[in-house]
Motif scaffolding. Sequence first.
Motif, mmCIF file in Angstrom:
data_model
loop_
_atom_site.group_PDB
_atom_site.id
_atom_site.type_symbol
_atom_site.label_atom_id
_atom_site.label_comp_id
_atom_site.label_asym_id
_atom_site.label_seq_id
_atom_site.Cartn_x
_atom_site.Cartn_y
_atom_site.Cartn_z
ATOM 1 N N SER A 8 0.779 -1.031 -0.113
ATOM 2 C CA SER A 8 -0.034 0.037 0.103
ATOM 3 C C SER A 8 0.733 1.116 -0.112
ATOM 4 N N GLY A 9 1.782 1.247 0.870
ATOM 5 C CA GLY A 9 2.893 2.477 0.846
ATOM 6 C C GLY A 9 3.527 2.759 -0.520
ATOM 7 N N LEU A 10 4.050 1.486 -0.809
ATOM 8 C CA LEU A 10 4.852 1.634 -2.283
ATOM 9 C C LEU A 10 3.667 2.242 -3.346
ATOM 10 N N THR A 11 2.498 1.648 -3.373
ATOM 11 C CA THR A 11 1.629 2.170 -4.400
ATOM 12 C C THR A 11 1.365 3.678 -4.086
ATOM 13 N N TYR A 12 1.126 4.323 -2.943
ATOM 14 C CA TYR A 12 0.861 5.693 -2.841
ATOM 15 C C TYR A 12 2.140 6.379 -3.215
ATOM 16 N N SER A 13 3.386 5.903 -2.769
ATOM 17 C CA SER A 13 4.711 6.350 -2.908
ATOM 18 C C SER A 13 4.785 6.737 -4.425
ATOM 19 N N ALA A 14 4.394 5.742 -5.173
ATOM 20 C CA ALA A 14 4.493 5.706 -6.763
ATOM 21 C C ALA A 14 3.641 6.594 -7.190
ATOM 22 N N GLY A 15 2.400 6.780 -6.865
ATOM 23 C CA GLY A 15 1.469 7.716 -7.208
ATOM 24 C C GLY A 15 2.001 9.049 -6.930
ATOM 25 N N VAL A 16 2.459 9.345 -5.730
ATOM 26 C CA VAL A 16 2.701 10.649 -5.421
ATOM 27 C C VAL A 16 4.142 11.140 -6.321
ATOM 28 N N ALA A 17 4.910 10.073 -6.494
ATOM 29 C CA ALA A 17 6.170 10.377 -7.230
ATOM 30 C C ALA A 17 5.740 10.578 -8.824
ATOM 31 N N LEU A 18 4.966 9.893 -9.211
ATOM 32 C CA LEU A 18 4.392 10.344 -10.669
ATOM 33 C C LEU A 18 3.760 11.503 -10.905
ATOM 34 N N ILE A 19 2.945 11.916 -9.807
ATOM 35 C CA ILE A 19 2.238 13.158 -9.946
ATOM 36 C C ILE A 19 3.260 14.283 -9.829
ATOM 37 N N GLY A 20 4.096 14.299 -8.936
ATOM 38 C CA GLY A 20 5.290 15.250 -8.822
ATOM 39 C C GLY A 20 6.169 15.486 -9.863
ATOM 40 N N THR A 21 6.431 14.178 -10.407
ATOM 41 C CA THR A 21 7.290 14.185 -11.555
ATOM 42 C C THR A 21 6.730 15.015 -12.919
ATOM 43 N N LEU A 22 5.467 14.825 -13.030
ATOM 44 C CA LEU A 22 4.610 15.441 -14.206
ATOM 45 C C LEU A 22 4.544 16.963 -13.756
ATOM 46 N N LEU A 23 4.172 17.296 -12.590
ATOM 47 C CA LEU A 23 4.079 18.802 -12.263
ATOM 48 C C LEU A 23 5.554 19.532 -12.382
ATOM 49 N N ALA A 24 6.702 18.687 -12.232
ATOM 50 C CA ALA A 24 7.908 19.172 -12.215
ATOM 51 C C ALA A 24 8.430 19.445 -13.619
ATOM 52 N N SER A 25 7.684 18.514 -14.436
ATOM 53 C CA SER A 25 8.162 18.498 -15.940
ATOM 54 C C SER A 25 7.216 19.702 -16.390
ATOM 55 N N LEU A 26 6.108 19.854 -16.175
ATOM 56 C CA LEU A 26 5.357 21.036 -16.614
ATOM 57 C C LEU A 26 5.976 22.265 -16.397
ATOM 58 N N LEU A 27 6.360 22.403 -14.968
ATOM 59 C CA LEU A 27 7.166 23.387 -14.379
ATOM 60 C C LEU A 27 8.154 23.840 -15.136
ATOM 61 N N MET A 28 9.211 22.870 -15.349
ATOM 62 C CA MET A 28 10.191 23.106 -16.092
ATOM 63 C C MET A 28 10.026 23.474 -17.740
ATOM 64 N N LEU A 29 9.124 23.183 -18.129
ATOM 65 C CA LEU A 29 8.679 23.380 -19.358
ATOM 66 C C LEU A 29 8.190 24.787 -19.697
ATOM 67 N N GLY A 30 7.194 25.191 -18.616
ATOM 68 C CA GLY A 30 6.679 26.446 -18.828
ATOM 69 C C GLY A 30 7.514 27.503 -18.137
ATOM 70 N N THR A 31 8.710 27.416 -17.582
ATOM 71 C CA THR A 31 9.614 28.457 -16.996
ATOM 72 C C THR A 31 10.940 28.262 -17.390
ATOM 73 N N GLY A 32 11.652 29.211 -17.228
ATOM 74 C CA GLY A 32 13.066 28.982 -17.596
ATOM 75 C C GLY A 32 14.056 28.505 -16.532
ATOM 76 N N LEU A 33 13.395 27.471 -15.914
ATOM 77 C CA LEU A 33 14.377 26.580 -14.972
ATOM 78 C C LEU A 33 15.365 25.886 -15.878
#
Length: 119
Positions: A8-33
């Motif tokens: 259960s913890g591994l599943t939730y961790s993977a979900g949070v990591a996936l969402i965080g990675t997608l958000l970070a990718s969008l942030l880096m795409l939309g900004t000049g980071l």
Amino acid sequence: MNRSPLLSGLTYSAGVALIGTLLASLLMLGTGLSENSWLAVTLFIHGLALLVGGIITGKRCESRGWYHGGLLGLAYTLVVWLIGFLAYDSSFTRELMMIAGLALAAGAFGGMIGVNVKK
């Protein structure tokens, strides 16, 4: 369905990591980071994912949250390494060791929180 606390913890961790990675990718795409800051972002995402996963694991195991959260950190590190090895033929690196240390600490801390939130 009654899943194990670790799964259960591994599943939730993977979900949070996936969402965080997608958000970070969008942030880096939309900004000049720059990509130089990617390691810090990656460590933050892994830490947050393991904290959430540790809390879930601790809630479900009801005792020894630090132990079960630490096991979650080890399992998560193994999965990250396995994905990196199979997809990119990467070996143990300094960054992976940093993630492993963070995984143990964040998972154990989240497990302790999860056990105490249950009560």
